[in-house]
Write a protein that holds these residues in place. Structure first.
Motif, PDB file in Angstrom:
ATOM      1  N   LEU A   1      34.696  48.684  41.850  1.00  0.00           N
ATOM      2  CA  LEU A   1      35.310  48.151  40.928  1.00  0.00           C
ATOM      3  C   LEU A   1      36.664  47.671  41.506  1.00  0.00           C
ATOM      4  O   LEU A   1      37.339  46.845  41.641  1.00  0.00           O
ATOM      5  N   ILE A   2      37.192  48.989  42.181  1.00  0.00           N
ATOM      6  CA  ILE A   2      38.776  49.119  42.516  1.00  0.00           C
ATOM      7  C   ILE A   2      38.877  48.003  43.700  1.00  0.00           C
ATOM      8  O   ILE A   2      39.821  47.224  44.081  1.00  0.00           O
ATOM      9  N   THR A   3      37.688  48.212  44.630  1.00  0.00           N
ATOM     10  CA  THR A   3      37.689  47.641  45.917  1.00  0.00           C
ATOM     11  C   THR A   3      37.589  46.319  45.828  1.00  0.00           C
ATOM     12  O   THR A   3      38.132  45.317  46.222  1.00  0.00           O
ATOM     13  N   TYR A   4      36.526  45.832  45.184  1.00  0.00           N
ATOM     14  CA  TYR A   4      36.064  44.496  45.221  1.00  0.00           C
ATOM     15  C   TYR A   4      36.626  43.642  44.024  1.00  0.00           C
ATOM     16  O   TYR A   4      36.860  42.467  44.069  1.00  0.00           O
ATOM     17  N   GLY A   5      36.599  44.420  42.779  1.00  0.00           N
ATOM     18  CA  GLY A   5      37.131  43.827  41.479  1.00  0.00           C
ATOM     19  C   GLY A   5      38.385  43.280  41.696  1.00  0.00           C
ATOM     20  O   GLY A   5      38.932  42.126  41.268  1.00  0.00           O
ATOM     21  N   LYS A   6      39.316  43.959  42.380  1.00  0.00           N
ATOM     22  CA  LYS A   6      40.503  43.776  42.457  1.00  0.00           C
ATOM     23  C   LYS A   6      40.814  42.307  43.522  1.00  0.00           C
ATOM     24  O   LYS A   6      41.452  41.486  43.103  1.00  0.00           O
ATOM     25  N   ARG A   7      39.906  42.228  44.517  1.00  0.00           N
ATOM     26  CA  ARG A   7      39.986  41.178  45.413  1.00  0.00           C
ATOM     27  C   ARG A   7      39.399  39.980  44.611  1.00  0.00           C
ATOM     28  O   ARG A   7      39.929  39.128  45.086  1.00  0.00           O
ATOM     29  N   LEU A   8      38.519  40.306  43.716  1.00  0.00           N
ATOM     30  CA  LEU A   8      38.023  38.943  43.140  1.00  0.00           C
ATOM     31  C   LEU A   8      38.913  38.581  42.156  1.00  0.00           C
ATOM     32  O   LEU A   8      39.221  37.382  42.091  1.00  0.00           O
TER      33      LEU A   8
ATOM     34  N   VAL B   1      40.605  55.260  49.261  1.00  0.00           N
ATOM     35  CA  VAL B   1      39.885  53.911  48.586  1.00  0.00           C
ATOM     36  C   VAL B   1      38.565  53.829  49.396  1.00  0.00           C
ATOM     37  O   VAL B   1      38.496  54.130  50.582  1.00  0.00           O
ATOM     38  N   LEU B   2      37.740  52.990  48.584  1.00  0.00           N
ATOM     39  CA  LEU B   2      36.466  52.511  49.286  1.00  0.00           C
ATOM     40  C   LEU B   2      36.868  51.192  50.143  1.00  0.00           C
ATOM     41  O   LEU B   2      37.283  50.529  49.645  1.00  0.00           O
ATOM     42  N   GLY B   3      36.559  51.224  51.688  1.00  0.00           N
ATOM     43  CA  GLY B   3      36.958  50.293  52.272  1.00  0.00           C
ATOM     44  C   GLY B   3      35.988  48.978  52.016  1.00  0.00           C
ATOM     45  O   GLY B   3      34.819  49.287  52.253  1.00  0.00           O
ATOM     46  N   PRO B   4      36.486  47.883  52.049  1.00  0.00           N
ATOM     47  CA  PRO B   4      35.499  46.721  51.951  1.00  0.00           C
ATOM     48  C   PRO B   4      34.954  46.307  53.157  1.00  0.00           C
ATOM     49  O   PRO B   4      35.016  46.836  54.251  1.00  0.00           O
TER      50      PRO B   4
ATOM     51  N   ALA C   1      32.354  43.626  55.466  1.00  0.00           N
ATOM     52  CA  ALA C   1      32.193  42.082  55.592  1.00  0.00           C
ATOM     53  C   ALA C   1      31.315  41.309  54.535  1.00  0.00           C
ATOM     54  O   ALA C   1      31.626  40.260  53.968  1.00  0.00           O
ATOM     55  N   PHE C   2      30.258  41.871  54.343  1.00  0.00           N
ATOM     56  CA  PHE C   2      29.108  41.500  53.463  1.00  0.00           C
ATOM     57  C   PHE C   2      29.851  41.633  51.905  1.00  0.00           C
ATOM     58  O   PHE C   2      29.606  40.578  51.170  1.00  0.00           O
ATOM     59  N   GLY C   3      30.395  42.603  51.696  1.00  0.00           N
ATOM     60  CA  GLY C   3      30.826  42.896  50.418  1.00  0.00           C
ATOM     61  C   GLY C   3      32.059  41.958  50.081  1.00  0.00           C
ATOM     62  O   GLY C   3      32.013  41.367  48.955  1.00  0.00           O
ATOM     63  N   LEU C   4      32.749  41.543  51.096  1.00  0.00           N
ATOM     64  CA  LEU C   4      33.709  40.277  50.809  1.00  0.00           C
ATOM     65  C   LEU C   4      33.201  39.291  50.747  1.00  0.00           C
ATOM     66  O   LEU C   4      33.755  38.314  49.964  1.00  0.00           O
ATOM     67  N   GLU C   5      32.252  38.730  51.575  1.00  0.00           N
ATOM     68  CA  GLU C   5      31.408  37.573  51.432  1.00  0.00           C
ATOM     69  C   GLU C   5      30.936  37.596  49.963  1.00  0.00           C
ATOM     70  O   GLU C   5      31.091  36.194  49.527  1.00  0.00           O
ATOM     71  N   VAL C   6      30.384  38.552  49.540  1.00  0.00           N
ATOM     72  CA  VAL C   6      29.823  38.194  48.034  1.00  0.00           C
ATOM     73  C   VAL C   6      31.042  38.038  47.192  1.00  0.00           C
ATOM     74  O   VAL C   6      31.081  37.261  45.983  1.00  0.00           O
ATOM     75  N   THR C   7      32.140  38.714  47.198  1.00  0.00           N
ATOM     76  CA  THR C   7      33.478  38.520  46.462  1.00  0.00           C
ATOM     77  C   THR C   7      33.801  37.121  46.540  1.00  0.00           C
ATOM     78  O   THR C   7      34.137  36.517  45.572  1.00  0.00           O
ATOM     79  N   GLU C   8      34.016  36.360  47.622  1.00  0.00           N
ATOM     80  CA  GLU C   8      34.466  35.199  47.745  1.00  0.00           C
ATOM     81  C   GLU C   8      33.345  34.220  47.128  1.00  0.00           C
ATOM     82  O   GLU C   8      33.903  33.198  46.384  1.00  0.00           O
ATOM     83  N   ARG C   9      32.130  34.329  47.178  1.00  0.00           N
ATOM     84  CA  ARG C   9      31.309  33.730  46.430  1.00  0.00           C
ATOM     85  C   ARG C   9      31.304  33.432  44.900  1.00  0.00           C
ATOM     86  O   ARG C   9      31.285  32.662  44.460  1.00  0.00           O
ATOM     87  N   LEU C  10      31.409  34.768  44.478  1.00  0.00           N
ATOM     88  CA  LEU C  10      31.748  34.880  42.958  1.00  0.00           C
ATOM     89  C   LEU C  10      32.987  34.368  42.603  1.00  0.00           C
ATOM     90  O   LEU C  10      33.128  33.797  41.325  1.00  0.00           O
ATOM     91  N   ALA C  11      33.883  34.550  43.367  1.00  0.00           N
ATOM     92  CA  ALA C  11      35.395  33.697  42.890  1.00  0.00           C
ATOM     93  C   ALA C  11      35.028  32.394  42.948  1.00  0.00           C
ATOM     94  O   ALA C  11      35.680  31.568  42.036  1.00  0.00           O
ATOM     95  N   ARG C  12      34.322  31.587  43.874  1.00  0.00           N
ATOM     96  CA  ARG C  12      34.164  30.198  43.900  1.00  0.00           C
ATOM     97  C   ARG C  12      33.475  29.910  42.644  1.00  0.00           C
ATOM     98  O   ARG C  12      33.548  28.795  42.054  1.00  0.00           O
TER      99      ARG C  12
END
Length: 294
Positions: free
Chosen positions: A249-256, A272-275, A277-288
């Protein structure tokens, strides 16, 4: 005041590891404009255990200033002792809080059988309506069903409960507390519609999908059940992704949230849990998929 979708704010930091004033303001404004029924801060999503006392007070002041009375404000009260929580509760009131949520002390600072007595000592000392956060799955300590109902009968100033559990457990809690006692759930809005069917007053969730969750609650309240289900299904991929763990939640929810608000890079406060590359890809897709927050 004790209903609807509350957005509990992340703590955003700048490149120097200080709280980011502009990002915090943007998060409040985006959440309210998106339909949040209230704003909360200083809970687990705010990484409250990583904040100094001065930083907690700074967030209180900023949130109250930015909300400016447009929606109710709730602050989670963090502290290892009753004295600390009582002092924080008074500080929250002076900042402009409408109500408070007392969090259990760290599990290594109190015996589980003493938790009910601890809450009884601190609740209501500020004169504000207050509740408790009962999240043993995340905090490692909490009250069982009997402990919650006993506390509610024992302490008239206990006005609400913030739970973190499956809808079937929340339904039992609501039944035990009786009609008219507001219970919120969290977990990012997971099982949102079933929580509402079970009698939840609302949810307190991070801002990742606050617009969609608020729309779902509004539709449910208005009797538009199919519409509520559509909104929930739209939010569900995001909820499932970010709620794998508190670290996720903290790593990816914040970025989303940052992507949806149009903010710049997210700066983490260790540990903190480091993001990935795949996690960031998922985050960007969900944001879109969700689109920009207003």
């Amino acid at each position: 005041m004790f209903s609807g979708a509350y957005a509990i704010l992340y703590a955003f930091f700048d490149a120097t590891n200080r709280l980011d004033r502009a990002a915090m303001r943007r998060k409040v404004e985006g959440s309210i404009t998106a339909g949040a029924h209230g704003i909360a801060a200083l809970g687990l999503a705010t990484q409250v255990a990583k904040l100094s006392r001065d930083e907690r007070h700074q967030i209180m002041d900023w949130v109250a200033e930015d909300v400016a009375g447009r929606v109710p404000v709730a602050f989670t009260i963090f502290g290892a002792t009753a004295e600390e929580q009582i002092a924080e509760a008074h500080r929250a009131r002076s900042a402009g809080a409408n109500w408070l949520i007392h969090q259990p002390p760290p599990k290594d600072r109190i015996a589980p059988e003493r938790l009910g007595d601890f809450f009884a000592e601190v609740i209501g000392t500020s004169g504000l309506p207050a509740g408790i956060q009962n999240a043993p799955a995340y905090l490692g300590i909490g009250l069982d069903m009997q402990g919650v109902t006993d506390l509610a009968r024992r302490v008239p100033s206990l006005k609400m409960l913030k739970g973190e559990g499956p809808a079937i457990e929340i339904a039992e809690t609501i039944a035990g507390l009786g009609p008219g006692f507001p219970v919120f759930n969290g977990r990012g809005g997971l099982e949102l519609i079933d929580n509402l069917r079970a009698g939840c007053a609302g949810v307190i969730v991070a801002p990742d999908a606050i617009d969609v969750i608020a729309h779902a609650i509004d539709a449910y309240r208005g009797g538009r059940l199919e519409e509520a289900d559509v909104h929930y299904r739209r939010a569900l991929p995001t909820i499932v992704f970010v709620m794998q763990s508190l670290d996720t939640l903290i790593t990816y929810g914040k970025r989303l949230t940052a992507l949806r608000l149009g903010l710049g890079p997210v700066h983490d406060r260790a540990p903190v849990l480091g993001p990935t590359a795949f996690g960031l890809e998922v985050t960007e897709r969900l944001a879109r998929d969700l689109g920009r927050l207003p």
